[in-house]
Scaffold this motif. Structure first.
Motif, short mmCIF file in Angstrom:
data_model
loop_
_atom_site.label_atom_id
_atom_site.label_comp_id
_atom_site.label_asym_id
_atom_site.label_seq_id
_atom_site.Cartn_x
_atom_site.Cartn_y
_atom_site.Cartn_z
N ARG A 34 0.85 -1.19 0.00
CA ARG A 34 0.00 0.00 0.00
C ARG A 34 0.88 1.24 0.00
N GLY A 35 0.35 2.30 -0.54
CA GLY A 35 1.07 3.56 -0.54
C GLY A 35 0.12 4.71 -0.79
N SER A 36 0.68 5.91 -0.83
CA SER A 36 -0.15 7.08 -1.06
C SER A 36 0.68 8.18 -1.72
N PHE A 37 -0.02 9.23 -2.10
CA PHE A 37 0.60 10.41 -2.70
C PHE A 37 0.32 11.57 -1.77
N LYS A 38 1.36 12.30 -1.41
CA LYS A 38 1.24 13.37 -0.42
C LYS A 38 0.97 14.74 -1.04
N ASP A 39 1.23 14.91 -2.34
CA ASP A 39 1.04 16.21 -2.99
C ASP A 39 -0.06 16.07 -4.04
N VAL A 40 -1.26 16.42 -3.62
CA VAL A 40 -2.45 16.30 -4.47
C VAL A 40 -3.19 17.62 -4.46
N ASP A 41 -3.67 18.03 -5.62
CA ASP A 41 -4.53 19.21 -5.71
C ASP A 41 -5.74 18.82 -6.54
N ALA A 42 -6.89 19.27 -6.14
CA ALA A 42 -8.12 18.93 -6.86
C ALA A 42 -9.13 20.05 -6.67
N SER A 43 -10.12 20.04 -7.51
CA SER A 43 -11.24 20.97 -7.33
C SER A 43 -12.52 20.28 -7.78
N ILE A 59 -1.85 15.06 -9.36
CA ILE A 59 -1.05 14.39 -8.35
C ILE A 59 0.41 14.47 -8.76
N LYS A 60 1.25 14.95 -7.88
CA LYS A 60 2.69 15.00 -8.13
C LYS A 60 3.27 13.60 -7.88
N THR A 61 3.80 12.98 -8.93
CA THR A 61 4.29 11.60 -8.81
C THR A 61 5.46 11.48 -7.84
N ASP A 82 8.68 7.34 -13.42
CA ASP A 82 9.62 8.20 -14.12
C ASP A 82 9.29 9.67 -13.83
N VAL A 83 9.43 10.05 -12.57
CA VAL A 83 8.98 11.37 -12.11
C VAL A 83 9.69 12.53 -12.79
N GLU A 84 10.88 12.30 -13.30
CA GLU A 84 11.59 13.37 -14.02
C GLU A 84 10.88 13.69 -15.33
N GLU A 85 10.48 12.66 -16.04
CA GLU A 85 9.81 12.84 -17.34
C GLU A 85 8.31 13.10 -17.20
N PHE A 86 7.69 12.47 -16.19
CA PHE A 86 6.24 12.58 -15.99
C PHE A 86 5.96 13.00 -14.55
N PRO A 87 6.10 14.29 -14.24
CA PRO A 87 5.99 14.74 -12.85
C PRO A 87 4.56 14.75 -12.29
N GLU A 88 3.56 14.57 -13.17
CA GLU A 88 2.17 14.62 -12.70
C GLU A 88 1.31 13.52 -13.30
N MET A 89 0.33 13.11 -12.51
CA MET A 89 -0.79 12.30 -12.98
C MET A 89 -2.00 13.22 -12.90
#
Length: 185
Positions: A34-43, A59-61, A82-89
């Motif tokens: 299990r895991g999570s993402f700590k930097d998320v923004d939504a509206s 979501i910041k990968t 590949d957070v360098e190439e794809f920093p966001e989902m």
């Protein structure tokens, strides 16, 4: 279709302090990581109907965490996010259906530059005014995706058969939103 009871029209801001975006995936065929993402923004943009409403999320990968530094470094690397190439989902809703507390949120999920349609099974948890006067809404949602559909194909064969990382990833979301006139505390 009408919007859930208590949601007023306008933009509702994501409250990261009271929200979580997590996942689970089969590991070695015997357990789940299990895991999570700590930097998320939504509206949440609430219109006069469900058809006029939208949810967007970024979501910041690099904010991925599973509690194991070595695994986190591997997952952030080229074999997975590949957070360098794809920093966001990203997720952008395209339609919504349901009523009362149960909804299906259809949308486009983009991971590693690949966009696929997904359906979130969502539960509307209601609206409440907190002790500080902020009007809050809560949503729980989940979906299961094939990580291979998003180019996440790395794996290792196990000596006893099977593979190290399962294909199916369950995404879970506990989201709190605050009405635009409120201040988050």
């Amino acid at each position: 279709m009408t919007v859930p009871s208590g949601l007023t029209t306008g933009t509702w801001s994501f409250d990261p302090a009271h929200s979580e975006v997590g996942f689970s995936v089969r590991h070695a065929g015997i357990s789940k990581v299990r895991g999570s993402f700590k930097d998320v923004d939504a509206s949440l943009a609430v219109g006069s109907s469900l058809e006029d409403s939208r949810i967007t999320a970024t979501i910041k990968t690099a904010s991925f965490t599973s509690g194991d530094e070595n695994r986190d470094a591997h997952v952030k690397g080229a074999d997975f996010f590949d957070v360098e190439e794809f920093p966001e989902m990203t997720f952008v809703s395209t339609s919504h259906e349901g009523s009362g507390e149960t909804y299906k949120i259809h949308g486009d999920l983009t991971i590693r530059g690949i966009t696929r349609s997904v359906v979130l099974d969502a539960e509307f948890n209601g609206v409440a005014v907190d002790p500080f006067g902020a009007t809050r809404a809560g949503v729980s949602a989940s979906t299961t995706i094939s990580r291979k559909d998003f180019g996440l194909t790395w794996n290792a064969a196990l000596e006893a058969g099977g593979v190290l990382v399962g294909d199916k990833v369950t995404i879970t979301i506990e989201a709190a939103f605050v009405a635009s006139a409120a201040v988050t505390v």
